[in-house]
Design an enzyme around this catalytic site. Structure first.
Site, mmCIF file in Angstrom:
data_model
loop_
_atom_site.group_PDB
_atom_site.id
_atom_site.type_symbol
_atom_site.label_atom_id
_atom_site.label_comp_id
_atom_site.label_asym_id
_atom_site.label_seq_id
_atom_site.Cartn_x
_atom_site.Cartn_y
_atom_site.Cartn_z
ATOM 1 N N ASP A 52 0.691 -1.318 -0.053
ATOM 2 C CA ASP A 52 -0.097 0.300 0.017
ATOM 3 C C ASP A 52 0.878 1.281 0.132
ATOM 4 O OD1 ASP A 52 -1.801 2.152 0.522
ATOM 5 O OD2 ASP A 52 -2.132 1.403 2.570
ATOM 6 N N ASN A 54 -0.328 4.555 -0.019
ATOM 7 C CA ASN A 54 -0.966 5.794 0.292
ATOM 8 C C ASN A 54 -1.683 5.797 1.829
ATOM 9 O OD1 ASN A 54 -3.063 4.298 -0.464
ATOM 10 N ND2 ASN A 54 -4.073 5.814 -1.745
ATOM 11 N N ASP A 56 -4.292 3.891 2.756
ATOM 12 C CA ASP A 56 -5.379 3.274 2.837
ATOM 13 C C ASP A 56 -5.799 1.920 3.090
ATOM 14 O OD1 ASP A 56 -5.250 2.215 0.574
ATOM 15 O OD2 ASP A 56 -6.676 3.226 -0.876
ATOM 16 N N ASP A 235 -8.465 -16.540 -16.688
ATOM 17 C CA ASP A 235 -9.160 -17.107 -15.645
ATOM 18 C C ASP A 235 -10.322 -18.065 -16.173
ATOM 19 O OD1 ASP A 235 -9.759 -16.507 -12.848
ATOM 20 O OD2 ASP A 235 -11.785 -16.150 -13.646
ATOM 21 N N GLU A 289 -6.036 -20.856 -16.691
ATOM 22 C CA GLU A 289 -6.323 -21.475 -15.744
ATOM 23 C C GLU A 289 -7.639 -22.507 -15.944
ATOM 24 O OE1 GLU A 289 -8.317 -20.759 -11.116
ATOM 25 O OE2 GLU A 289 -8.998 -19.853 -12.875
HETATM 26 O O1 TEU Z 1 -10.703 -19.381 -9.714
HETATM 27 C C1 TEU Z 1 -11.422 -20.231 -10.266
HETATM 28 C C2 TEU Z 1 -10.950 -21.656 -9.540
HETATM 29 O O2 TEU Z 1 -10.157 -22.311 -9.861
HETATM 30 C C3 TEU Z 1 -11.760 -22.036 -8.211
HETATM 31 O O3 TEU Z 1 -11.145 -23.115 -7.800
HETATM 32 C C4 TEU Z 1 -12.082 -21.203 -7.136
HETATM 33 O O4 TEU Z 1 -10.827 -20.639 -6.623
HETATM 34 C C5 TEU Z 1 -12.721 -21.715 -6.153
HETATM 35 O O5 TEU Z 1 -13.995 -22.277 -6.564
HETATM 36 C C6 TEU Z 1 -13.338 -20.855 -5.089
HETATM 37 O O6 TEU Z 1 -13.592 -21.289 -4.034
HETATM 38 C C7 TEU Z 1 -10.740 -18.389 -10.670
HETATM 39 C C8 TEU Z 1 -9.978 -17.250 -9.614
HETATM 40 O O7 TEU Z 1 -8.472 -17.769 -9.737
HETATM 41 C C9 TEU Z 1 -10.660 -16.843 -8.414
HETATM 42 O O8 TEU Z 1 -10.104 -15.977 -7.598
HETATM 43 C C10 TEU Z 1 -11.874 -16.543 -8.889
HETATM 44 O O9 TEU Z 1 -12.863 -16.419 -7.602
HETATM 45 C C11 TEU Z 1 -12.745 -17.347 -9.846
HETATM 46 O O10 TEU Z 1 -11.855 -17.515 -11.088
HETATM 47 C C12 TEU Z 1 -13.891 -16.404 -10.457
HETATM 48 O O11 TEU Z 1 -13.407 -15.493 -11.309
HETATM 49 CA CA CA Z 2 -3.572 2.114 -1.299
#
Ligand code: TEU
Ligand code: CA
Length: 591
Positions: A52, A54, A56, A235, A289
């Site tokens: 961080d 600033n 906050d 993601d 992912e």
């Molecule tokens: O995560 C998807 C995922 O792999 C799941 O295992 C998720 O971490 C788990 O269900 C949560 O309990 C990705 C991102 O890495 C995660 O941070 C996000 O929350 C999710 O997609 C939705 O965008």
């Molecule tokens: Ca900050």
């Protein structure tokens, strides 16, 4: 005239050479096409928790910029930044409201440009998080989409009429569960239909079957690539193509819904289009992912002849022993973990590329989950795990703070948590009376995502040096007085300095990048011994996955030759078959 002729000839000669160079097949290394992202070590930053600037209490982009020298000294080559876009933060930025705007809490676009320039100046690269399975419900596309059934954006999301129960009440279109508890469908009274959200209610899934959605995604990707980012972590990318017809999941499928949600019928088509229209025009890297994707399915996403992604994250190792991949961790054994890495080596060939990671912002801390975070063994076990990640086959991904051996947080009650996953699970399981609170918290504290999200511990000062304010958005781990980057920088035997040495060794040792992998002793219950071999060059890695010392004899009369790295200080033991290993000792030998 003569000069002109000469120039022309020169030009022809040059072009011939250039064309010949283009036509040359690339020089392979052990059958692999060399690439910068195969040789890189990637470091993940969760911006909210890094630094961080600033006061906050929220980590921000100038905070990251102020720590670039730290990252350069660590030796990492690529930074993966978790989402930094405008978001109402229902899921800490994984719910994006505007893909072309920086989250106000994190700073401005000018701050982002300064960060990117600073990264490049230090010869590192930046990849960003592409979250396009879903948006925020506050994204203007969704605001338009939900406004009427005839809105031009209606078809940007997945809307279905509900079903009617025998008693006349409304039911969702099917039985899909959300990853964050409850149904994956939410009813919207305005238009009397349900929308699909695999994750939170505020994360509606985009409809990739609509070509306009794809064009919008490709356009935002170009926006960031043109700015100079070097690629994307994508993601939940295998979820973008939904199962044909979306029938109810069977009881068997409900045990691990990801397997059915992932790799839908049009995934290949969407990814190849993305590659053709966007990725192939840049010198970028992509890592998907790949939730719900098996090792055997991996080549169908990453084989370089398919022109889709470069790499994926497979979750078999990081989620070992966890029920349905998401639930509490049961017991697991080292031979099971080793078998996963062997399966990877067998399934992924010379046209594929792998990743190695055991932690990220969705998982507990590395040393707490896979090592021993007690005072006696935290340091050697954290070092052992870094040794493994940096010498196995595939591009290593390190998560912030693991280079310090940061540990899980002592969570006790609901108010200690921030994560929507925990809050929703509490409502669904405890508030509903299905699970006793103590049982829920005992399991949750071990696997909660917030373990990884507590602020980075920079020094022994207040709030671990993370913020000059007094209210970090998530509490700093109480062990920050002794466990912090400043203390470790000053200690030659710290996890941090050891990790620096490991990364430096990897950077100069192609065998750890392109070398073959062999597990020497798959059945041994506590020793992981393997080789990485590139032509005449061979390295042997021996790791004692146990809090007990052990006299270990290498199989097949193999001798450990010259020790090049050890997570314990002290005299080396070389040119021998019998190794006297300390608890959690990890050694690297040059054979
Ligand atoms: O995560 C998807 C995922 O792999 C799941 O295992 C998720 O971490 C788990 O269900 C949560 O309990 C990705 C991102 O890495 C995660 O941070 C996000 O929350 C999710 O997609 C939705 O965008
Ligand atoms: Ca900050």
């Amino acid at each position: 005239m003569r000069q002109k002729l000469f120039d022309t000839l020169l030009l022809i000669a040059f072009s011939t050479v250039a064309v010949a160079a283009l036509a040359q097949p690339p020089q392979l290394i052990n059958g692999y096409e060399p690439k910068w992202w195969k040789e890189a070590v990637v470091y993940q930053i969760y911006p909210r928790s890094f630094k961080d600037s600033n006061g906050d209490g929220i980590g921000d982009i100038p905070g990251i910029t102020s720590k670039l020298d730290y990252l350069q000294k660590l030796g990492v080559n690529v930074i993966w930044l978790s989402p930094h876009f405008d978001s109402p933060n229902a899921d800490n930025g994984y719910d994006i409201r505007d893909y072309r705007k920086v989250m106000a809490e994190f700073g401005s676009m000018a701050d982002f440009d300064t960060l990117l320039a600073g990264i490049k100046q230090r010869h590192m690269r930046l990849i960003i998080d592409l979250v396009v399975n879903h948006t925020s419900d506050e994204h203007q596309w969704f605001v338009a989409s939900r406004s009427s059934r005839t809105n031009p954006y209606r078809d940007f999301y997945i809307w279905r009429p509900g079903r009617t129960a025998p008693d006349g009440s409304k039911l969702p279109p099917n039985n899909y569960p959300s990853y964050f508890s409850g149904s994956a469908w939410t009813y919207d009274a305005k238009t009397d239909e349900y929308y699909l959200h695999y994750f939170a209610v505020k994360q509606p899934d985009l409809n990739w079957a609509n070509p306009k959605v794809r064009e919008e995604v490709f356009s935002l990707m170009r926006f960031w690539l043109d700015k100079g980012v070097s690629g994307f972590r994508m993601d939940v990318i295998p979820l973008i193509s939904k199962p044909a017809g979306m029938p109810d999941l069977t009881p068997e499928q409900l045990k691990n819904p990801s397997n059915t949600f992932a790799n839908g019928p049009h995934l290949t088509e969407y990814l190849q289009q993305m590659n053709r229209e966007v990725l192939s025009h840049y010198d970028d890297m992509t890592v998907g992912e790949a939730i719900g994707t098996t090792v055997a399915q991996t080549p169908s996403l990453v084989d370089d002849r398919r022109h889709e992604l470069n790499m994926i994250f497979n979750f078999d190792a990081v989620r070992i022993g966890r029920q349905g991949g998401e639930g509490p961790r049961g017991s697991w054994t080292l031979p099971e973990l080793k078998a996963i890495y062997t399966a990877h080596a067998q399934e992924l060939g010379k046209h594929d590329w792998d990743t190695v990671f055991l932690s990220n912002h969705d998982n507990p801390r590395l040393v707490s989950a896979f090592g021993d975070d007690s005072a006696a063994f935290r340091v050697p076990s954290a070092k052992l795990l870094e040794t493994m990640i940096l010498t196995l086959r595939g591009t290593p991904f390190l998560y912030q703070g693991d280079e310090l051996g940061m540990t899980n947080y002592p969570f006790h009650q609901l108010s200690d948590y921030d994560d929507i996953a925990v809050k929703n699970a509490y409502q669904a399981q405890v508030a509903s009376g299905k699970v006793p609170a103590d049982v829920f918290f005992a399991a949750t504290s071990k696997i909660a995502r917030d373990n990884a999200r507590t602020p980075m511990q920079w020094d022994a000062g207040p709030e671990g040096g993370f913020t000059s304010g007094t209210h970090p958005w998530l509490a700093v781990n109480p062990n920050s007085k002794s466990l912090n980057a400043a203390a470790e920088a000053a200690d030659p035997d710290s996890v941090l300095n050891y990790t620096r040495r490991l990364i430096a060794l990897r950077a100069t040792t192609k065998a750890f990048v392109y070398g073959d992998y062999q597990d020497l002793d798959p059945q041994h219950p506590t020793v992981f011994a393997y080789t990485r071999t590139l032509g005449p060059e061979q390295y042997l890695v021996v790791e004692n996955f146990s809090s007990k010392p052990l006299v270990y004899t290498l199989p097949n009369n193999r001798k450990a030759a010259q020790q090049v790295l050890d997570d314990y200080p002290g005299p080396a033991e070389g040119n021998t078959s019998t190794l006297h290993l300390q608890p959690w000792e990890a050694r690297i030998y040059k054979q």
